[in-house]
Design an enzyme around this catalytic site. Structure first.
Site, PDB file in Angstrom:
ATOM      1  CG  ASP A   1      75.114  41.042 -30.830  1.00 55.31           C
ATOM      2  OD1 ASP A   1      73.722  41.129 -30.949  1.00 55.31           O
ATOM      3  OD2 ASP A   1      75.545  42.270 -30.597  1.00 55.31           O
TER       4      ASP A   1
ATOM      5  CG  HIS B   1      71.721  40.018 -27.990  1.00 56.99           C
ATOM      6  ND1 HIS B   1      72.213  40.962 -28.485  1.00 56.99           N
ATOM      7  CD2 HIS B   1      72.155  39.630 -26.922  1.00 56.99           C
ATOM      8  CE1 HIS B   1      73.136  41.370 -27.267  1.00 56.99           C
ATOM      9  NE2 HIS B   1      72.897  40.513 -26.583  1.00 56.99           N
TER      10      HIS B   1
END
Ligand SMILES: *[C@@H]1O[C@H](CO)[C@@H](O)[C@H](O)[C@H]1NC(C)=O
Ligand SMILES: *[C@@H]1O[C@H](CO)[C@@H](O)[C@H](O)[C@H]1NC(C)=O
Ligand SMILES: *[C@@H]1O[C@H](CO)[C@@H](O)[C@H](O)[C@H]1NC(C)=O
Ligand SMILES: *[C@@H]1O[C@H](CO)[C@@H](O)[C@H](O)[C@H]1NC(C)=O
Ligand SMILES: *[C@@H]1O[C@H](CO)[C@@H](O)[C@H](O)[C@H]1NC(C)=O
Ligand SMILES: *[C@@H]1O[C@H](CO)[C@@H](O)[C@H](O)[C@H]1NC(C)=O
Length: 375
Positions: free
Chosen positions: A217, A240
């Site tokens: 993430d 991300h």
């Protein structure tokens, strides 16, 4: 001959004095407090007891987690304030988590360090394995613990720490002033759910440097109440990218300012630089700079999303004119390759888009391909 002996005695005296200076720090070896270090017996209590010794010592004191041993830790609370301002953890061994089935207590955090000021963690060789694969499949939507949580630890230094396979976020930083993380190596698979590298909230003067963060993430998420955050010479892999927010969830008022991301690489990430705000919130994200960024196969190199968390138009709150104000944002010197056609994605608040574009005039895009037409 006598002169030689005198000379040797003097040298001996000098070196003894030097080594005294070096050994001033009193070490509390967890093995002396009943730890097994065999990777199967729970060593949580032994480590907690050794920590108590460190924290109650008057002089410079350090917890020692020795080399070549594996410590199973089911749950650990390390807390201050401590008597000595010179407090450390020399972390050379390996700490492993139990599997999800053997978890004890809530799933908020695994190892937490609370209210210890001036702490230095020197983890040359030390590593923390969160055994996250036992959670990722079975508990994809439920709460998974953060591996290492720092709360209220002003003047923190953490260096040379390796972490892998956290059930949830790897490191959370909350409510502190002053932290330096360097040579941190995080290694979790790109498809592991919500395994953020760093989650920072309510903190100022935090620097993360010279580190490699492979996550599933956000590489770093900078949340509400943060200011003066530096990310320098990092490699973010998978995951991300470095995100501001999300801010303004549930119509909350949140602020982030003075964030400097400099000389970082993003490899195979979905985003590079991302700012995400929920419609209906208030506050601001301002004075944000991303400079000298190298991208390799990144889908959205730059993304500003003021509709974060909104999947269908009727989810937009009524007071849509409210938005976290995004201003004084600079993206300079982005180079590399994009994995998608939409390399730069600006999803602005509709009623606020004029102001937003004005903000973009005040902000600058330099050396970006494609050029940003909003400006
Ligand atoms: C750890 O600390 C938290 C917060 O102070 C407390 O709520 C919790 O009970 C403690 N857990 C253990 C195992 O000591
Ligand atoms: C995860 O935990 C289980 C049980 O505590 C242990 O047997 C296993 O080796 C651990 N796995 C990893 C990768 O550490
Ligand atoms: C962040 O970087 C700026 C500019 O290089 C520097 O002045 C500041 O001291 C840094 N802050 C921290 C917390 O390292
Ligand atoms: C947001 O508000 C809703 C309704 O008031 C509540 O159910 C939900 O838990 C809140 N979410 C957060 C993250 O605070
Ligand atoms: C970025 O960091 C790398 C590695 O530390 C260094 O070689 C390079 O010169 C830096 N780039 C800039 C623009 O300072
Ligand atoms: C842009 O900068 C100008 C001049 O510094 C200032 O007057 C204006 O208010 C700024 N606009 C926004 C939206 O911040």
């Amino acid at each position: 001959m006598q002169r030689l002996i005198t000379c040797i005695l003097i040298l001996g005296f000098i070196s003894a004095t030097f080594s005294n200076a070096e050994t001033q720090v009193k070490f509390f070896n967890v093995m002396d407090f009943g730890a097994h270090g065999d990777g199967t017996s729970d060593d949580s209590n032994a480590i907690a007891k050794a920590w108590q010794g460190v924290c109650e010592d008057q002089g410079p004191a350090s917890l020692l987690i020795p080399l070549s041993k594996i410590f199973l830790v089911k749950r650990l609370n390390i807390s201050g304030p401590c008597k000595t301002p010179n407090v450390g953890i020399k972390f050379e061994g390996k700490i492993v988590a139990p599997s999800m089935n053997e978890w004890v207590g809530d799933s908020f955090s695994w190892i937490q360090i609370f209210n210890v000021n001036g702490l230095t963690i020197d983890a040359d060789g030390g590593s923390i394995d969160g055994n996250g694969s036992t959670w990722w499949e079975k508990c994809r939507k439920c709460r998974r613990p953060t591996s290492l949580r720092f709360h209220g630890c002003n003047g923190l230094t953490v260096k040379s720490l390796s972490m892998s396979n956290s059930p949830g976020a790897h490191i959370s930083v909350n409510g502190l002033d002053g932290a330096l993380f360097s040579q941190i190596n995080i290694n979790s698979p790109p498809n592991s759910p919500n395994t953020d590298g760093f989650d920072i909230a309510g903190s100022k003067n935090v620097a993360i440097e010279d580190s490699t963060l492979a996550t599933g993430d956000d590489c770093i998420a900078i949340n509400g109440g943060c200011s003066y955050i530096n990310a320098t010479r990092l490699v973010c892999q998978g995951g991300h990218g470095i995100s501001i927010g999300s801010l303004g969830r549930n119509q909350s008022h949140e602020t982030v300012e003075e964030v400097h991301v400099w000389n970082c690489s993003f490899i195979d990430t979905t985003n590079g630089a991302r700012i995400k705000t929920w419609p209906g919130g208030s506050g601001y994200a301002r004075k944000i700079t991303y400079e000298e960024i190298i991208l390799e196969d990144v889908q959205n190199s730059i993304i500003i999303d003021q509709f974060y968390g909104i999947k269908t138009p009727n989810e937009v709150p009524n007071k849509v004119e409210d938005a976290v104000k995004v201003s004084e944002v600079t993206f300079r010197g982005f180079k590399g390759t994009s994995a998608s056609a939409k390399a730069i994605n600006l999803n602005c608040s509709p009623s606020g888009s004029f102001a937003f574009c004005k903000n973009m005039v005040n902000g600058t895009f330099v050396d970006t391909v494609p050029k940003v037409s909003c400006v």
